[in-house]
Design an enzyme around this catalytic site. Structure first.
Site, mmCIF file in Angstrom:
data_model
loop_
_atom_site.group_PDB
_atom_site.id
_atom_site.type_symbol
_atom_site.label_atom_id
_atom_site.label_comp_id
_atom_site.label_asym_id
_atom_site.label_seq_id
_atom_site.Cartn_x
_atom_site.Cartn_y
_atom_site.Cartn_z
ATOM 1 N N SER A 107 0.815 -1.213 0.000
ATOM 2 C CA SER A 107 0.000 0.000 0.000
ATOM 3 C C SER A 107 0.851 1.267 0.000
ATOM 4 O O SER A 107 1.598 1.517 -0.932
ATOM 5 C CB SER A 107 -0.969 -0.040 1.187
ATOM 6 O OG SER A 107 -1.925 0.976 1.114
ATOM 7 N N ASP A 246 -2.613 6.334 -3.554
ATOM 8 C CA ASP A 246 -1.415 5.760 -2.951
ATOM 9 C C ASP A 246 -0.935 4.595 -3.815
ATOM 10 O O ASP A 246 -1.441 4.376 -4.917
ATOM 11 C CB ASP A 246 -1.660 5.340 -1.501
ATOM 12 C CG ASP A 246 -2.646 4.188 -1.370
ATOM 13 O OD1 ASP A 246 -3.435 3.981 -2.311
ATOM 14 O OD2 ASP A 246 -2.636 3.505 -0.336
#
EC number: 5.4.2.10
Length: 451
Positions: A107, A246
């Site tokens: 992530s 992201d």
């Protein structure tokens, strides 16, 4: 007994250190494959099939190969999507009626980290009992399937194109993005070949940044966790809005033409207001313990019940499902709209925000008029793994001192990260200086007690 490997968002860590090693990930693929095989209709000749997607970290190639080998040894077929946002894997797993989806990503973390997370056949995160079953299989010896039962692997053709079309389908057909100049920051991550096309094909003038991954630069000074790059690009290009994703594109931050940044708390309020305008009411919304108090007050003013979940999008999702609600978010930018997707999706969330602005013919600042966020100070304090911060008298004293000083005019929240050895110290107060002072005092106490 607690889970040994699975955290709040799958299994994550530093590459080359347990558990993110090729031998462990191979065994993980095998264990997950055996659990899937136990649920497949084997008597009817069914063979489970899983989809594997990844972000742009250099370690993704190694871990993808290890997972593929493990699944094959368990007799499970594999489809490879290549670089694909986490929500894209969730969508494709559901759309293609596959047995499960797997994402190789850490992530928003730097490239040195990586992780593995799973989606069930319906595009949802695995339930705890399935994760526990996988962990139980990790303790068993790996017994390779016979040659005639080994799983096969193939690449999923046009995975990106399929997901692009899905994202576009969530935007109202009555509107387009013509006349809008948008900066799209893909964090050198999984959405670099996808997000710019979505917004361009809907008519926007797109200025992409963070679209040159090299295996080592994911989230490095770009993306939703480093929005200064987006702010600079919006101002330099005189853009109408900036959208930052992201590394795996499941979270979102938005910047307006003045350079003002809007987080997940504020965007949740915008989406709730839009639903009220279009549907007449919203049954309720879910935030987290970190959600700014001003947003809770503003939602109550609109007559919308608000519930705080534990921090983590899986807990927001649990609360939404339990109550039959649709909208939830974290301040970090994980936004859930369950009538659009089964999981948080940065691209889809951005399209929902843009649709709200189109329908209302207002700016973000205008839609948030009257909502002034309480100043928050968040400090992430790295500590030794396993440090007993809860049992520290000095940390407890610092927390008590802050809560006593704020006396109902603010709040203190201390929590351990579910993915790394970090203690998050958050203080919310009516004055920014007070929030900073108390947060730093608690953080100092944590460093002294856990270093």
């Amino acid at each position: 007994m607690g889970r040994r490997y699975f955290g709040t968002d799958g299994i994550r860590g530093t590459v080359g250190e347990a558990p993110i090693t090729p031998d462990f990930v191979l065994r993980l693929g095998y264990a997950a494959g055996k659990v899937l095989a136990g649920t497949a209709d084997v008597a009817a000749g069914a063979r489970p099939t899983v989809l594997i997607g990844k972000d742009t970290r250099v370690s993704g190639y190694m871990l993808e190969a290890a997972l593929e080998a493990g699944f094959s040894a368990a007799g499970v077929d594999v489809m490879l999507a290549g670089p694909m946002p986490t929500p894209g894997v969730a969508y494709l797993t559901r759309a293609l009626r596959l047995s499960a989806g797997v994402v190789i990503s850490a992530s928003h973390n730097p490239y040195q980290d990586n992780g593995i997370k799973f989606f069930s056949a319906d595009g949802n995160k695995l339930p705890d009992e399935t994760e526990a079953a996988i962990e139980a299989w990790l303790d068993k010896p790996l017994e390779c399937a016979s040659s005639d039962r080994l799983g096969k692997a193939r690449r999923l053709e046009d995975a990106a194109g399929r997901y692009i079309e899905f994202c576009k389908s969530t935007f109202p057909a009555a509107y387009d993005l013509r006349g809008l100049k948008l900066v799209i920051d893909c964090a050198h991550g999984a959405a670099y070949q996808i997000a710019p096309h979505v917004f361009h094909e809907l008519g926007a003038d797109v200025i992409p940044i963070g679209v040159a991954p090299n295996g080592f630069n994911i989230n490095d000074g770009v993306g939703a966790t480093a929005p200064d790059a987006l702010v600079r690009a919006v101002r330099a290009n005189h853009a109408d809005l900036g959208i930052a994703l992201d590394g795996d594109a499941d979270r979102l931050q938005v910047v307006d033409s003045t350079g003002r940044l809007y987080n997940g708390d504020e965007l949740l309020y915008v989406l709730v207001k839009d639903r009220i305008a279009t549907a007449g009411k919203v049954d309720g919304a879910v935030g987290t313990l970190m959600t700014n108090l001003a947003v809770e007050v503003a939602l109550q003013r609109e007559g919308v019940p608000f519930v705080r979940a534990a921090v983590g999008d899986r807990y927001v999702l649990e609360q939404l499902r339990e109550r039959g609600w649709q909208l939830g978010a974290e301040g970090s930018g994980h936004i859930l709209s369950l009538d659009r997707h089964s999981t948080g999706d940065g691209i889809v969330s951005a399209l929902l925000v843009l649709a709200a602005l189109k329908r209302s013919d207002r700016t973000l600042a205008q839609m948030l008029d009257g909502v002034t966020l309480f100043p928050q100070k968040l400090i992430n304090v790295r500590m030794k793994p396993g440090a007993d911060w809860k049992g520290s008298a000095s940390i407890r004293a610092a927390i008590d001192a802050a809560e006593g000083a704020l006396a109902g005019s603010g709040r203190v929240l201390i929590r351990a990260s579910g993915t790394e050895p970090v203690l998050r110290v958050m203080v919310e107060a009516q004055q920014a200086a007070d929030a900073t002072r108390h947060a730093e005092a608690i953080a100092d106490a944590v460093r002294m007690a856990t270093s």
